[in-house]
Write an enzyme that holds these catalytic residues in place. Structure first.
Site, mmCIF file in Angstrom:
data_model
loop_
_atom_site.group_PDB
_atom_site.id
_atom_site.type_symbol
_atom_site.label_atom_id
_atom_site.label_comp_id
_atom_site.label_asym_id
_atom_site.label_seq_id
_atom_site.Cartn_x
_atom_site.Cartn_y
_atom_site.Cartn_z
ATOM 1 N N ASN A 180 4.493 -18.732 -7.260
ATOM 2 C CA ASN A 180 5.258 -17.464 -6.350
ATOM 3 C C ASN A 180 5.163 -17.684 -5.033
ATOM 4 O O ASN A 180 5.611 -17.475 -4.086
ATOM 5 C CB ASN A 180 5.799 -17.055 -7.373
ATOM 6 C CG ASN A 180 4.183 -15.579 -7.621
ATOM 7 O OD1 ASN A 180 2.937 -16.369 -7.219
ATOM 8 N ND2 ASN A 180 4.347 -14.057 -7.705
ATOM 9 N N GLU A 279 -5.638 -11.835 -11.830
ATOM 10 C CA GLU A 279 -4.464 -11.642 -11.572
ATOM 11 C C GLU A 279 -3.895 -11.997 -11.393
ATOM 12 O O GLU A 279 -2.870 -12.373 -12.024
ATOM 13 C CB GLU A 279 -4.122 -11.915 -10.120
ATOM 14 C CG GLU A 279 -6.271 -11.737 -9.284
ATOM 15 C CD GLU A 279 -5.696 -11.014 -8.508
ATOM 16 O OE1 GLU A 279 -4.799 -9.036 -8.781
ATOM 17 O OE2 GLU A 279 -7.557 -10.030 -8.029
ATOM 18 N N ARG A 307 11.271 -9.175 -1.142
ATOM 19 C CA ARG A 307 11.080 -9.943 -0.628
ATOM 20 C C ARG A 307 10.822 -11.383 -1.885
ATOM 21 O O ARG A 307 10.476 -11.192 -2.752
ATOM 22 C CB ARG A 307 9.200 -9.507 0.040
ATOM 23 C CG ARG A 307 8.905 -10.446 0.474
ATOM 24 C CD ARG A 307 7.203 -9.400 1.343
ATOM 25 N NE ARG A 307 5.869 -9.423 -0.362
ATOM 26 C CZ ARG A 307 5.274 -9.831 -0.098
ATOM 27 N NH1 ARG A 307 4.978 -10.536 0.265
ATOM 28 N NH2 ARG A 307 4.417 -9.393 -1.665
ATOM 29 N N GLU A 410 8.776 -7.453 -16.738
ATOM 30 C CA GLU A 410 8.341 -8.018 -15.171
ATOM 31 C C GLU A 410 9.696 -8.577 -15.050
ATOM 32 O O GLU A 410 10.017 -9.282 -15.696
ATOM 33 C CB GLU A 410 7.466 -9.268 -14.986
ATOM 34 C CG GLU A 410 6.125 -8.790 -14.109
ATOM 35 C CD GLU A 410 5.699 -9.514 -13.844
ATOM 36 O OE1 GLU A 410 4.948 -10.732 -14.899
ATOM 37 O OE2 GLU A 410 4.853 -9.359 -12.961
HETATM 38 P P1 NAD Z 1 2.507 -18.587 -15.226
HETATM 39 O O1 NAD Z 1 1.070 -17.500 -16.359
HETATM 40 O O2 NAD Z 1 3.239 -19.206 -16.351
HETATM 41 O O3 NAD Z 1 1.569 -19.478 -15.017
HETATM 42 C C1 NAD Z 1 0.611 -20.129 -13.566
HETATM 43 C C2 NAD Z 1 -0.847 -20.777 -13.569
HETATM 44 O O4 NAD Z 1 -1.171 -20.983 -15.093
HETATM 45 C C3 NAD Z 1 0.317 -21.990 -13.447
HETATM 46 O O5 NAD Z 1 -0.761 -22.648 -12.330
HETATM 47 C C4 NAD Z 1 0.421 -23.135 -15.118
HETATM 48 O O6 NAD Z 1 0.974 -24.342 -14.752
HETATM 49 C C5 NAD Z 1 -1.052 -22.332 -15.076
HETATM 50 N N1 NAD Z 1 -0.684 -21.813 -16.995
HETATM 51 C C6 NAD Z 1 0.463 -21.572 -17.728
HETATM 52 N N2 NAD Z 1 -0.371 -21.420 -18.871
HETATM 53 C C7 NAD Z 1 -1.633 -22.146 -18.961
HETATM 54 C C8 NAD Z 1 -2.644 -22.500 -20.609
HETATM 55 N N3 NAD Z 1 -2.388 -22.086 -21.522
HETATM 56 N N4 NAD Z 1 -3.687 -22.673 -19.513
HETATM 57 C C9 NAD Z 1 -3.570 -22.961 -18.132
HETATM 58 N N5 NAD Z 1 -3.435 -22.958 -17.623
HETATM 59 C C10 NAD Z 1 -1.469 -22.486 -18.058
HETATM 60 O O7 NAD Z 1 2.480 -17.428 -14.486
HETATM 61 P P2 NAD Z 1 3.875 -18.323 -13.159
HETATM 62 O O8 NAD Z 1 5.034 -17.852 -14.393
HETATM 63 O O9 NAD Z 1 3.342 -19.619 -12.538
HETATM 64 O O10 NAD Z 1 3.317 -16.901 -11.957
HETATM 65 C C11 NAD Z 1 4.187 -16.087 -11.935
HETATM 66 C C12 NAD Z 1 3.276 -14.740 -13.288
HETATM 67 O O11 NAD Z 1 2.449 -14.534 -11.855
HETATM 68 C C13 NAD Z 1 3.928 -13.407 -12.742
HETATM 69 O O12 NAD Z 1 3.754 -12.243 -14.137
HETATM 70 C C14 NAD Z 1 3.879 -12.509 -12.448
HETATM 71 O O13 NAD Z 1 3.441 -11.216 -11.494
HETATM 72 C C15 NAD Z 1 2.035 -13.503 -11.802
HETATM 73 N N6 NAD Z 1 1.070 -13.049 -10.237
HETATM 74 C C16 NAD Z 1 0.344 -12.921 -10.523
HETATM 75 C C17 NAD Z 1 -0.306 -12.270 -9.183
HETATM 76 C C18 NAD Z 1 -1.891 -11.109 -9.055
HETATM 77 O O14 NAD Z 1 -1.883 -11.143 -8.034
HETATM 78 N N7 NAD Z 1 -2.008 -9.891 -9.873
HETATM 79 C C19 NAD Z 1 -0.190 -12.587 -8.000
HETATM 80 C C20 NAD Z 1 1.381 -14.057 -8.131
HETATM 81 C C21 NAD Z 1 1.700 -13.841 -9.606
#
Ligand code: NAD
Length: 507
Positions: A180, A279, A307, A410
């Site tokens: 994101n 995070e 945003r 979410e």
């Molecule tokens: P996601 O958890 O699906 O993926 C995040 C990352 O992890 C990606 O690079 C993905 O390829 C990788 N991934 C997924 N499964 C994995 C596994 N089993 N082993 C290793 N890597 C793996 O999240 P997303 O859809 O990319 O992002 C959205 C989420 O991120 C939302 O929940 C959002 O709230 C969170 N987010 C948190 C913050 C923060 O700072 N707290 C910031 C931005 C996004």
């Protein structure tokens, strides 16, 4: 209403076209983005079938990039391990100056990074430019922090010796980032890691990997030595990451993403007792009290909700509004929402781009349908515009029932759900009634009430009369199941440092 008509929608691409839908400028930029794995200072092919990267505004292919398998991942870690001692021994001033050069180069290449994020992720160009600004600040901030890694010196209380506390880099790190905020989520980890003297393997999300690849090239141009930063892109993150997390040479895992994946990674990290920073997801309450400045609250809501097309961990997820002002707040908010212009983020005047893919649209549709089925009133939006691309109209719902999925999960889409309260205690209870605790937003003109909210709301961050708090100089992070650790601020570099205590007995 409304600007949310198909007239504002990007034109359908020509049939069969499988090249970038955009301008020559986009094609020229895409031709310059490296598409390999970046391992030990060289661009290498991946072992798997190439990953196809798609423009979410058109559904068309942008480019194809390398796909790492387990062996590629291991080679990346080998490189980070080999480069570790020399980088840790590099003078802090030298590390600082490399980061500062990276900051300067990012300013020069600002338009490339902004455009690339817009076409691979969908955010409007103005927001992408703002992310270049925000993401760049982590390079500047941690270039300044690199030379201020302090220690401590003191007498043992018994007078039996001198106690020295120094800081050492934790060692090789695996950094995993979400789709994101393709630049800022990377710089928020890479900059403190490098400042602390750690080497890294970074794995960006497969949906938006191009920004990290272009950024790796920038880091090389800034003087980051071979092996210090390695980038692997893969369509099978779980399979490629697991052996790295299990590898005893890895000393730290920093993850930004969903709470579910974070939990799974924490379990894996427990095996090697890895340092972790997490995070994770959010479910931010947005509280509007009867004494709020309503125009200010609406300004804050537009920022906190729309945003990044609502796709932020910090996105306001639950609007908890005092019953006496809820109707007026909703009226003013709907007026602003109906002025948003939907379209491909490169088009002038567009303020709402596409969601990241069709699955995200389907999830948003499901949440809105569930809320309406449980009795919510739809004030605007609530539909998927005609045409190509993963768009969803900005939506406002009121009278949302407490058991609606919209309030419990979410949303990650441009949807406002309003509930009302009458007593301050009730507002706090509603706000805290979630497993998440990343951020809260409070709108009140009463200072004492604002102070009670700082104490009462169980979140790692809070915006008091503002809808945007992120700053490289501040500690970003959550409590409860929103995560562990902090990024940015004075705290951020300590995620990548281990204190070492030495006792020197009195002679
Ligand atoms: P996601 O958890 O699906 O993926 C995040 C990352 O992890 C990606 O690079 C993905 O390829 C990788 N991934 C997924 N499964 C994995 C596994 N089993 N082993 C290793 N890597 C793996 O999240 P997303 O859809 O990319 O992002 C959205 C989420 O991120 C939302 O929940 C959002 O709230 C969170 N987010 C948190 C913050 C923060 O700072 N707290 C910031 C931005 C996004």
């Amino acid at each position: 209403m409304t600007s949310l008509t198909t007239e504002n929608h990007p034109p359908a691409p020509a049939a069969g076209e499988n090249t970038p839908a955009g301008t020559e400028r986009e094609a020229e930029l895409l031709a310059r983005v490296p598409v390999g794995l970046y391992i030990d200072g060289t661009w290498q092919p991946g072992s798997g079938e190439p990953i196809i990267v798609v423009d979410p505004a058109t559904g068309l292919e942008l480019t194809r990039i390398a796909n790492a398998d387990v062996a590629d991942g291991r080679r990346a870690l080998d490189a980070a391990v080999a480069a570790g001692p020399a980088w840790a021994a590099t003078a802090p001033r030298v590390r600082a100056e490399i980061l500062r050069r990276a900051f300067d180069l990012l300013q020069e290449r600002r338009e490339d990074f902004a455009l690339l994020m817009t076409i691979e992720m969908g955010k409007p160009l103005a927001e992408a430019r703002a992310e270049v600004g925000y993401g760049g600040e982590f390079l500047r901030w941690f270039s300044e922090e690199a030379v201020r890694i302090g220690g401590r010196y003191g007498q043992a209380p018994e007078g039996t010796g001198q106690m020295v506390v120094s800081q050492r880099p934790v060692g090789p790190c695996l950094l995993i980032t979400p789709w994101n905020f393709p630049l800022a989520m990377a710089t928020r980890k890479i900059a403190p890691a490098l400042a602390a003297g750690c080497t890294i393997v970074i794995k960006p999300a497969e949906l938006t990997p191009l920004t990290t690849l272009l950024f790796a090239q920038l880091l090389e141009d800034a003087g980051v030595p071979a092996g210090v930063v390695n980038v692997i892109t893969t369509s099978d993150s779980a399979t490629v990451a697991a052996p790295l997390i299990a590898d005893p040479r890895l000393r730290k895992l920093s993850f930004t993403g969903s709470t579910g994946v974070g939990r799974a990674l924490l379990r894996q990290a427990a095996e090697g007792v890895l340092r972790t920073s997490m995070e994770l997801g959010g479910n931010a309450p947005f509280l509007v009290f009867a004494d709020a400045d309503l125009d200010r609250a609406v300004d804050g809501a537009m920022l906190a909700k729309f945003r990044n097309i609502g796709q932020a961990c910090t996105a306001a997820n639950r609007f908890i509004v005092h019953a006496s002002v809820a109707a007026e707040f909703a009226r003013r908010l709907v007026a602003r929402v109906e002025d948003l212009r939907i379209g491909r983020g490169t088009e002038p005047g567009v303020t709402i781009g596409p969601l990241v893919n069709d699955a995200a649209v389907a999830n948003t549709e499901r949440l809105v349908r569930d809320a309406i089925d449980r009795g919510a009133t739809l004030l605007t939006g609530g539909f998927r515009p005609d045409g190509p691309g993963s768009f969803y109209a900005p939506t406002v719902l009121t009278d949302v029932a407490p058991d609606s999925d919209l309030l419990r999960q979410e949303i990650f889409g441009p949807v406002v759900g309003i509930v009302t309260f009458t007593e301050e205690d009730e507002a706090i209870r509603l706000a805290n009634d979630t497993e998440y605790g990343l951020i809260s937003y409070v709108f009140t003109e009463n200072i004492a009430r604002g102070q009670r909210m700082i104490a009462g709301l169980d979140t790692g961050m809070m915006g008091l009369n503002t809808g945007l708090v992120s700053n490289a100089a501040a500690p970003f992070g959550g409590v409860k199941q929103s995560g562990l650790g902090r990024e940015g601020g004075l705290e951020g570099i300590h995620e990548y440092l281990s204190p070492k205590y030495t006792l020197i007995p009195a002679s």
